[in-house]
Design an enzyme around this catalytic site. Structure first.
Site, PDB file in Angstrom:
ATOM      1  N   LYS A   1       0.844  -1.202   0.000  1.00 29.10           N
ATOM      2  CA  LYS A   1       0.000   0.000   0.000  1.00 29.10           C
ATOM      3  C   LYS A   1       0.876   1.247   0.000  1.00 29.10           C
ATOM      4  O   LYS A   1       1.971   1.229   0.561  1.00 29.10           O
ATOM      5  CB  LYS A   1      -0.867   0.025   1.270  1.00 29.10           C
TER       6      LYS A   1
ATOM      7  N   ARG B   1     -10.071 -11.724   2.170  1.00 20.85           N
ATOM      8  CA  ARG B   1     -10.946 -12.771   1.640  1.00 20.85           C
ATOM      9  C   ARG B   1     -10.287 -14.151   1.712  1.00 20.85           C
ATOM     10  O   ARG B   1     -10.969 -15.163   1.836  1.00 20.85           O
ATOM     11  CB  ARG B   1     -11.373 -12.401   0.211  1.00 20.85           C
TER      12      ARG B   1
END
Ligand code: BES
Ligand code: ZN
Ligand code: ZN
Length: 487
Positions: A270, A344
Site C-alpha cells: 500500500k 478474503r
C-alpha cells in the site's frame, strides 16, 4: 462507572449533574415542572431564553446554587417522540456524560419519568459508550487526572436490574471492540486476540481452540498460511464456542471475523498514506470478540461460534506472491492476483471451517474493501447474502440496534470476473463493484450453509466524536450481532 435503577425519587438522590429528557412535541415531564417550581421559574426562563424546543441533542443547563441536591441540572432534547430511536437515546446519554465531564463532575442522576425501560436502558448505554476513551498510551494531563464518571443513577423509571445488566454487557462488548480496534498493531497482535479469546472463554458454556503457525499449516488453512507467511508476527486461528448451559435444540450461529492486525498490502504494498490506518484491519474480529464478550456475560439461549483468522499482511522474504496458487481449507484453489486482497483469503478458510459445525447460518464481518466505503460512504456497512430470511433478520437486528446496514447485490454476471485461467478462482475482480466481487469470492466457500457477509470497512472507524460514537474504533456491529443472537 456504576449504573443503578434507583428506588428513590429524583429529588432524593444527590448527584453532581441531574439530567431531564424532553421530547420536541411533548409537554415537560412532571419532574421538569417540579424543578422549575423549586427554582422559582429559573429553569423555564433559561429554556425560553435559548429557545429550547427539545430538538435532538439540544441542551439547556442551569446551576442550582445549592437549592437542589444537584450542582447543575440539564435538559436534553430527544426530538419528536415518534421519531426517537435507540441511537438518539444513546446520543443523549453521551451528551449527559460530556456535560458532566467538562464540569469535572463524577455522578449523574437521570430522570426516567418520560421514558420506557428500554429507552432508559439505551440512554444508560449511551452514558457508558460516551465515556469511552482511548488514552492509555498518553501521559495524564498536567493539571491532574482526567475526570471520570463514577455513578449514573436512574430515577422514576421501570428500568429493571436485568435490563441494566444487559446494557452493561453490551457496553462492555462495544468498548472491548473499540479498544482492540484502537490499539496499534504492535500491541494488538494475533497472540493478543488469542489470549483474549481464552479470557472470554472462561465464562460458563464456553470452549476455545487456538492454532499457531505450524498447526495452521498442518490443518491446511491455505489462505491464512499464505497471508501470514510474510510476517514475523505469529498468526493465530481462533475458535470460541458457546453452548447455553441449559442446552439448546436450535443450531448455532457462527460469527467469523477478519483479524488482519496490520495490512501493509503484502508485496502489492500500500502507499504510505493508506497504510497507516491499517491497524484497524482487524475490525471484523473486534466485532466478533466484542459480541462474544457480551454473550459470555448475558448467556443467551442460542449457541454461538466466534471464529477469527488473525495475522499480519507483510512483505517479508517468505511473503506470498501475486501469481501464487493456494489450496484453501475447502480444497478449492485460488490464484493470487493481488496480495492486498488478503482478507478474503483468510475469511475463506474460516468460513469453510465454520461449516463443519453445521451452524444455522454463518455471518462474516470484515473491513474488506475500500470499494464498499466508496459506494456506501463511511457510515454504512454493506450486507451481502442470497438468503432472504437471513437478510431480513440481519437488517431487522441492525434496525433495532440502529446501526447503519445496507444490502448490496451478489450480481452473478459480475461474479464471473473472479474466474481464473490457472486455478478455480482468483482473489481479484475487475475494476467495478469491488465490494461485490470480494463478497462473491467468499460465497465460493459458504457452500449450502446460509451465509451473510458484512463489509464494515467504513463504519469500523469514525473520524470525529459524534454523540455516542467516539473518534477512532467504533465497535460497529457488536450491537447488531447481540440483537441478532437474541436473549
Ligand atoms: N483492508 C483493506 C480494505 C480497507 C480499505 C479497509 C480501507 C478499511 C479501509 C483490504 O485488505 C484491501 O486492501 N482491499 C483492497 C482490495 C483490492 C486489492 C482488490 C482495496 O480495497 O483496495
Ligand atoms: Zn489488503
Ligand atoms: Zn485488509
Amino acid at each position: 462507572m456504576k449504573t443503578n435503577a434507583s428506588p428513590e425519587s429524583f429529588f432524593e438522590v444527590s448527584a453532581d449533574l441531574a439530567v431531564i429528557a424532553r421530547f420536541e412535541d411533548q409537554a415537560p415531564s412532571a419532574t421538569e415542572t417540579a424543578v422549575d417550581e423549586r427554582l422559582q421559574g429559573a429553569l423555564g426562563k433559561t429554556l425560553e431564553r435559548i429557545r429550547f424546543k427539545g430538538k435532538p441533542r439540544q441542551v439547556a443547563s442551569l446551576d442550582t446554587l445549592g437549592q437542589l441536591p444537584f450542582e447543575t441540572i440539564i435538559v436534553i432534547g430527544l426530538g419528536k417522540k415518534d421519531a426517537v430511536g435507540p441511537a438518539g437515546l444513546r446520543d443523549a446519554g453521551a451528551i449527559a456524560v460530556k456535560e458532566a465531564l467538562t464540569r469535572h463532575y463524577a455522578s449523574i442522576t437521570v430522570d426516567g419519568l418520560l421514558l420506557t425501560a428500554d429507552e432508559t436502558g439505551q440512554l444508560v448505554l449511551g452514558c457508558r459508550l460516551g465515556s469511552y476513551t482511548f488514552d492509555e498510551f498518553q501521559a495524564a494531563p498536567e493539571d491532574g487526572p482526567k475526570p471520570t464518571i463514577t455513578t449514573v443513577n436512574v430515577t422514576g423509571s421501570s428500568l429493571t436490574d436485568v435490563t441494566l445488566a444487559r446494557m452493561e454487557a453490551i457496553a462492555d462488548g462495544v468498548c472491548l471492540s473499540r479498544k482492540l480496534i484502537n490499539e496499534p498493531a504492535n500491541v494488538c497482535t494475533p497472540e493478543r486476540l488469542a489470549a483474549l479469546a481464552v479470557e472470554i472463554s472462561k465464562a460458563p458454556g464456553f470452549t476455545v481452540d487456538i492454532w499457531d503457525r505450524q498447526q495452521i499449516i498442518d490443518k491446511g488453512f491455505g489462505g491464512l498460511t499464505a497471508v501470514s507467511q510474510g510476517a514475523a508476527v505469529e498468526p493465530r486461528f481462533i475458535h470460541m464456542s458457546y453452548t447455553p448451559v441449559n442446552g439448546t435444540s436450535e443450531p448455532a450461529i457462527a460469527l467469523v471475523g477478519k483479524g488482519i492486525t496490520f495490512d501493509a498490502g503484502g508485496l502489492c504494498i500500500k502507499p504510505a498514506k493508506g497504510m497507516a490506518d491499517m491497524y484497524i484491519d482487524m475490525g471484523g474480529s473486534a466485532a466478533v470478540m466484542g459480541a462474544m464478550q457480551t454473550v459470555a456475560k448475558t448467556q443467551p439461549a442460542r449457541a454461538v461460534h466466534g471464529i477469527v483468522g488473525a495475522c499480519e499482511n507483510m512483505t517479508g522474504a517468505d511473503a506470498y506472491r501475486p501469481s501464487d496458487i493456494l489450496t484453501m481449507y475447502s480444497g478449492k484453489t485460488v490464484e493470487v492476483l493481488n496480495t492486498d486482497a488478503e482478507g478474503r483469503l483468510v475469511l475463506a478458510d474460516a468460513i469453510a471451517y465454520a461449516r463443519e459445525f453445521n451452524p444455522e447460518c454463518i455471518i462474516d464481518l470484515a473491513t474488506l474493501t475500500g470499494a464498499c466505503m466508496v459506494g456506501l460512504g463511511p457510515n454504512y456497512a454493506g450486507l451481502f447474502t442470497d438468503h432472504e430470511d437471513l437478510s431480513d433478520r440481519l437488517l431487522g437486528a441492525a434496525k433495532r440496534a440502529e446501526e447503519c446496514l445496507w444490502r448490496l447485490p451478489l450480481d452473478k454476471k459480475l461474479g464471473e470476473s473472479i474466474k481464473s485461467k490457472r486455478a478455480d478462482i482468483t482473489n481479484l475482480g475487475g475494476p467495478y463493484g469491488g465490494a461485490i466481487t470480494a463478497a462473491q469470492f467468499l460465497q465460493n466457500f459458504s457452500g449450502d450453509t446460509p451465509w451473510a457477509h458484512i463489509d464494515i470497512a467504513g463504519p469500523t472507524m469514525a473520524s470525529k466524536d459524534d454523540g455516542y460514537i467516539k473518534a477512532g474504533g467504533t465497535g460497529f456491529a457488536v450491537m447488531t450481532l447481540v440483537e441478532f443472537i437474541g436473549d
